[in-house]
Scaffold this motif. Structure first.
Motif, PDB file in Angstrom:
ATOM      1  N   LEU A  35       0.800  -1.220   0.000  1.00 30.26           N
ATOM      2  CA  LEU A  35       0.000   0.000   0.000  1.00 30.26           C
ATOM      3  C   LEU A  35       0.837   1.277   0.000  1.00 30.26           C
ATOM      4  O   LEU A  35       0.403   2.292  -0.556  1.00 30.26           O
ATOM      5  N   VAL A  36       2.012   1.239   0.614  1.00 30.20           N
ATOM      6  CA  VAL A  36       2.854   2.435   0.653  1.00 30.20           C
ATOM      7  C   VAL A  36       3.787   2.498  -0.553  1.00 30.20           C
ATOM      8  O   VAL A  36       3.852   3.511  -1.255  1.00 30.20           O
ATOM      9  N   ASN A  37       4.493   1.410  -0.821  1.00 32.77           N
ATOM     10  CA  ASN A  37       5.506   1.428  -1.876  1.00 32.77           C
ATOM     11  C   ASN A  37       5.030   0.868  -3.210  1.00 32.77           C
ATOM     12  O   ASN A  37       5.758   0.941  -4.207  1.00 32.77           O
ATOM     13  N   GLY A  38       3.835   0.281  -3.223  1.00 37.55           N
ATOM     14  CA  GLY A  38       3.290  -0.211  -4.484  1.00 37.55           C
ATOM     15  C   GLY A  38       4.064  -1.376  -5.069  1.00 37.55           C
ATOM     16  O   GLY A  38       4.090  -1.565  -6.289  1.00 37.55           O
ATOM     17  N   LYS A  39       4.671  -2.185  -4.221  1.00 38.87           N
ATOM     18  CA  LYS A  39       5.431  -3.351  -4.675  1.00 38.87           C
ATOM     19  C   LYS A  39       4.688  -4.633  -4.313  1.00 38.87           C
ATOM     20  O   LYS A  39       3.798  -4.624  -3.465  1.00 38.87           O
ATOM     21  N   PRO A  40       5.046  -5.757  -4.911  1.00 39.71           N
ATOM     22  CA  PRO A  40       4.469  -7.041  -4.482  1.00 39.71           C
ATOM     23  C   PRO A  40       4.854  -7.309  -3.030  1.00 39.71           C
ATOM     24  O   PRO A  40       5.940  -6.943  -2.581  1.00 39.71           O
ATOM     25  N   TRP A  41       3.959  -7.961  -2.329  1.00 34.28           N
ATOM     26  CA  TRP A  41       4.202  -8.281  -0.914  1.00 34.28           C
ATOM     27  C   TRP A  41       5.333  -9.301  -0.822  1.00 34.28           C
ATOM     28  O   TRP A  41       5.291 -10.358  -1.473  1.00 34.28           O
ATOM     29  N   ALA A  42       6.330  -9.010  -0.004  1.00 33.85           N
ATOM     30  CA  ALA A  42       7.518  -9.859   0.074  1.00 33.85           C
ATOM     31  C   ALA A  42       7.205 -11.260   0.567  1.00 33.85           C
ATOM     32  O   ALA A  42       7.893 -12.221   0.206  1.00 33.85           O
ATOM     33  N   ILE A  43       6.169 -11.404   1.400  1.00 32.99           N
ATOM     34  CA  ILE A  43       5.866 -12.721   1.957  1.00 32.99           C
ATOM     35  C   ILE A  43       4.550 -13.283   1.431  1.00 32.99           C
ATOM     36  O   ILE A  43       4.015 -14.245   1.990  1.00 32.99           O
ATOM     37  N   GLY A  44       4.031 -12.694   0.376  1.00 32.94           N
ATOM     38  CA  GLY A  44       2.773 -13.172  -0.194  1.00 32.94           C
ATOM     39  C   GLY A  44       2.876 -13.327  -1.689  1.00 32.94           C
ATOM     40  O   GLY A  44       3.740 -12.737  -2.340  1.00 32.94           O
ATOM     41  N   VAL A  45       2.001 -14.137  -2.235  1.00 31.14           N
ATOM     42  CA  VAL A  45       1.973 -14.366  -3.678  1.00 31.14           C
ATOM     43  C   VAL A  45       0.719 -13.710  -4.244  1.00 31.14           C
ATOM     44  O   VAL A  45      -0.397 -14.102  -3.904  1.00 31.14           O
ATOM     45  N   PRO A  46       0.866 -12.705  -5.104  1.00 33.67           N
ATOM     46  CA  PRO A  46      -0.326 -12.053  -5.668  1.00 33.67           C
ATOM     47  C   PRO A  46      -1.053 -12.952  -6.655  1.00 33.67           C
ATOM     48  O   PRO A  46      -0.425 -13.628  -7.475  1.00 33.67           O
ATOM     49  N   GLU A  47      -2.368 -12.977  -6.541  1.00 33.36           N
ATOM     50  CA  GLU A  47      -3.202 -13.716  -7.478  1.00 33.36           C
ATOM     51  C   GLU A  47      -4.048 -12.713  -8.256  1.00 33.36           C
ATOM     52  O   GLU A  47      -4.606 -11.783  -7.675  1.00 33.36           O
ATOM     53  N   VAL A  48      -4.147 -12.908  -9.547  1.00 30.93           N
ATOM     54  CA  VAL A  48      -4.928 -12.000 -10.388  1.00 30.93           C
ATOM     55  C   VAL A  48      -6.409 -12.354 -10.300  1.00 30.93           C
ATOM     56  O   VAL A  48      -6.793 -13.510 -10.474  1.00 30.93           O
ATOM     57  N   LEU A  49      -7.227 -11.359 -10.000  1.00 34.15           N
ATOM     58  CA  LEU A  49      -8.668 -11.564  -9.915  1.00 34.15           C
ATOM     59  C   LEU A  49      -9.300 -11.476 -11.294  1.00 34.15           C
ATOM     60  O   LEU A  49      -8.826 -10.747 -12.168  1.00 34.15           O
ATOM     61  N   THR A  50     -10.361 -12.197 -11.478  1.00 37.50           N
ATOM     62  CA  THR A  50     -11.140 -12.123 -12.712  1.00 37.50           C
ATOM     63  C   THR A  50     -12.612 -11.960 -12.357  1.00 37.50           C
ATOM     64  O   THR A  50     -13.012 -12.126 -11.204  1.00 37.50           O
ATOM     65  N   GLY A  51     -13.418 -11.630 -13.335  1.00 39.54           N
ATOM     66  CA  GLY A  51     -14.856 -11.528 -13.125  1.00 39.54           C
ATOM     67  C   GLY A  51     -15.271 -10.251 -12.421  1.00 39.54           C
ATOM     68  O   GLY A  51     -14.511  -9.289 -12.311  1.00 39.54           O
ATOM     69  N   SER A  52     -16.502 -10.265 -11.941  1.00 37.30           N
ATOM     70  CA  SER A  52     -17.090  -9.115 -11.246  1.00 37.30           C
ATOM     71  C   SER A  52     -17.304  -9.453  -9.785  1.00 37.30           C
ATOM     72  O   SER A  52     -17.591 -10.598  -9.431  1.00 37.30           O
ATOM     73  N   HIS A  53     -17.196  -8.423  -8.940  1.00 40.88           N
ATOM     74  CA  HIS A  53     -17.306  -8.621  -7.497  1.00 40.88           C
ATOM     75  C   HIS A  53     -18.322  -7.631  -6.922  1.00 40.88           C
ATOM     76  O   HIS A  53     -18.153  -6.412  -7.066  1.00 40.88           O
ATOM     77  N   VAL A  54     -19.346  -8.176  -6.298  1.00 41.46           N
ATOM     78  CA  VAL A  54     -20.435  -7.376  -5.743  1.00 41.46           C
ATOM     79  C   VAL A  54     -20.357  -7.437  -4.221  1.00 41.46           C
ATOM     80  O   VAL A  54     -20.266  -8.525  -3.644  1.00 41.46           O
ATOM     81  N   TYR A  55     -20.412  -6.271  -3.583  1.00 38.56           N
ATOM     82  CA  TYR A  55     -20.387  -6.197  -2.122  1.00 38.56           C
ATOM     83  C   TYR A  55     -21.669  -5.523  -1.644  1.00 38.56           C
ATOM     84  O   TYR A  55     -22.055  -4.464  -2.141  1.00 38.56           O
ATOM     85  N   VAL A  56     -22.316  -6.155  -0.674  1.00 37.62           N
ATOM     86  CA  VAL A  56     -23.592  -5.660  -0.148  1.00 37.62           C
ATOM     87  C   VAL A  56     -23.438  -5.439   1.351  1.00 37.62           C
ATOM     88  O   VAL A  56     -23.047  -6.364   2.079  1.00 37.62           O
ATOM     89  N   CYS A  57     -23.732  -4.239   1.816  1.00 35.99           N
ATOM     90  CA  CYS A  57     -23.641  -3.984   3.254  1.00 35.99           C
ATOM     91  C   CYS A  57     -24.738  -4.754   3.981  1.00 35.99           C
ATOM     92  O   CYS A  57     -25.922  -4.556   3.729  1.00 35.99           O
ATOM     93  N   ALA A  58     -24.319  -5.649   4.884  1.00 34.80           N
ATOM     94  CA  ALA A  58     -25.256  -6.457   5.664  1.00 34.80           C
ATOM     95  C   ALA A  58     -24.890  -6.392   7.143  1.00 34.80           C
ATOM     96  O   ALA A  58     -25.147  -7.329   7.895  1.00 34.80           O
ATOM     97  N   HIS A  59     -24.311  -5.277   7.550  1.00 38.06           N
ATOM     98  CA  HIS A  59     -23.793  -5.114   8.908  1.00 38.06           C
ATOM     99  C   HIS A  59     -24.939  -4.798   9.873  1.00 38.06           C
ATOM    100  O   HIS A  59     -25.126  -3.659  10.303  1.00 38.06           O
ATOM    101  N   GLY A  60     -25.695  -5.822  10.216  1.00 32.84           N
ATOM    102  CA  GLY A  60     -26.906  -5.640  11.008  1.00 32.84           C
ATOM    103  C   GLY A  60     -26.661  -5.128  12.411  1.00 32.84           C
ATOM    104  O   GLY A  60     -27.506  -4.407  12.976  1.00 32.84           O
ATOM    105  N   SER A  61     -25.520  -5.469  13.038  1.00 35.31           N
ATOM    106  CA  SER A  61     -25.259  -4.979  14.390  1.00 35.31           C
ATOM    107  C   SER A  61     -24.930  -3.487  14.395  1.00 35.31           C
ATOM    108  O   SER A  61     -25.013  -2.834  15.434  1.00 35.31           O
ATOM    109  N   ARG A  62     -24.566  -2.969  13.242  1.00 36.43           N
ATOM    110  CA  ARG A  62     -24.273  -1.532  13.113  1.00 36.43           C
ATOM    111  C   ARG A  62     -25.531  -0.740  12.794  1.00 36.43           C
ATOM    112  O   ARG A  62     -25.724   0.366  13.284  1.00 36.43           O
TER     113      ARG A  62
END
Length: 346
Positions: A118-145
């Motif tokens: 997030l700061v340097n815009g580089k790949p995470w040194a201890i993680g392997v990036p995976e490329v996402l495909t398709g569409s992603h829908v997020y719905v707020c369902a935070h009922g306790s809030r």
């Protein structure tokens, strides 16, 4: 879980406040969205990012506050529901618009994730990036809030999944419950990240979404890239005041909803059109999600433009013709005088 019986309650889709406010402009400007997958949405406390019982989202939120000024991009971080069945486990992280997924975020490596990714815009040194495909829908369902999101969100998720199943798109579209994203009064709140034909991904926010709107969001927004403006709250990128008066590309598929914002935009476009090269009779622009939008003037507008050109050019043409006429008459007069002198001398 919400059921059809919730539709008539004050917290459901027929509550009195529905459609009482303009939605365009209710999203703050941002350039990157990070989703942290964590537990089931029914287990989230009202403020999951501040809960001692939930150390991972709490540490992520604290690190975000501490490093916020170091981030090159305006960033949002949202907790969403982990589901092994859907292929998302606790500690998975999705980043938009980069369309990248990292697995294995835990308290001990949060700092390195922020520093590298997030700061340097580089790949995470201890993680392997995976490329996402398709569409992603997020719905707020935070009922306790907020009870409205707790009522509307789960039912919308159910309807999304049913419609996706009918269309045979389970491998192309994921639907996930997410925590508070702001504007509970606009519930159901939906965010859609969907790449267009050009490969670019933009997040669009919708409010006052009901089960009846789900087919349109799938068939128009995701399938065709057409924004449902009556439900549109905003998008990734400039906020609405910044988008107004910007170039056409930012107005087409992330355009302003009907109302004052739309009227101002139309006036601005008309104003801009007047100042453009008069020889331009039509134009095309590339909208969000890769949708092309072309406009051409009507015959009446074309005739009006021609009349305008004639009126503007007329003084120049008139002066030129007068000068030409004066020159011709002068030449004729000179010939006549010379001829008379010749006759006299003869």
């Amino acid at each position: 879980m919400a059921t059809a019986d919730n539709l008539s309650t004050d917290s459901g889709f027929t509550r009195p406040e529905m459609y009482t406010e303009k939605l365009a402009g209710t999203v703050d400007a941002y350039d990157r969205h990070v989703f942290l997958y964590y537990k089931n949405h029914l287990s989230w406390p009202p403020r999951v990012e501040a809960s001692d019982d939930d150390p991972l989202p709490k540490l992520v939120a604290a690190t975000f506050r501490a490093r916020k000024n170091d981030l090159a991009l305006k960033t949002k971080i949202t907790v969403c529901e982990a589901s092994e069945e859907a292929g998302f486990a606790d500690g998975d992280v999705l980043i938009f618009p980069e369309m990248i997924k990292y697995r294995g975020l835990v308290e001990s490596n949060v700092e390195s994730f922020f520093e590298d990714v997030l700061v340097n815009g580089k790949p995470w040194a201890i993680g392997v990036p995976e490329v996402l495909t398709g569409s992603h829908v997020y719905v707020c369902a935070h009922g306790s809030r907020d009870v409205r999101c707790g009522t509307c969100g789960p039912l919308l998720i159910k309807n999304f999944n049913e419609e996706i199943e009918l269309r045979g798109l389970k491998d192309q579209i994921s639907v996930t419950a997410c925590s508070h994203i702001g504007g509970h009064k606009y519930a159901g709140n939906v965010i859609i990240y969907s790449p267009g034909p050009d490969g670019k991904t933009i997040g669009h926010w919708y409010g006052y979404v009901t089960p009846n709107d789900v087919p349109d969001l799938l068939d128009q927004h995701i399938a065709k890239g057409e924004v449902i403006q009556r439900l549109w709250r905003g998008q990734m990128g400039p906020s609405v005041p910044e988008v107004e008066g910007a170039n056409d590309q930012k107005l087409v598929n992330g355009g302003l909803a009907n109302g004052d914002h739309a009227n101002k935009t139309e006036k601005k476009i008309e104003s801009d059109s007047v100042s453009r090269d008069e020889n331009v009779t039509g134009g095309c622009c590339q909208g969000a999600n890769g949708v092309s939008c072309c406009s051409f003037p009507s015959p009446a507008q074309t005739n009006k433009t021609k009349e305008s050109k004639i009126c503007k050019n007329w003084p120049v043409l008139k002066e030129r013709d007068v000068l030409t006429a004066v020159g011709v008459l002068g030449a004729v007069a000179a010939v006549a005088v010379a001829y008379k002198l010749y006759r006299r001398s003869g």
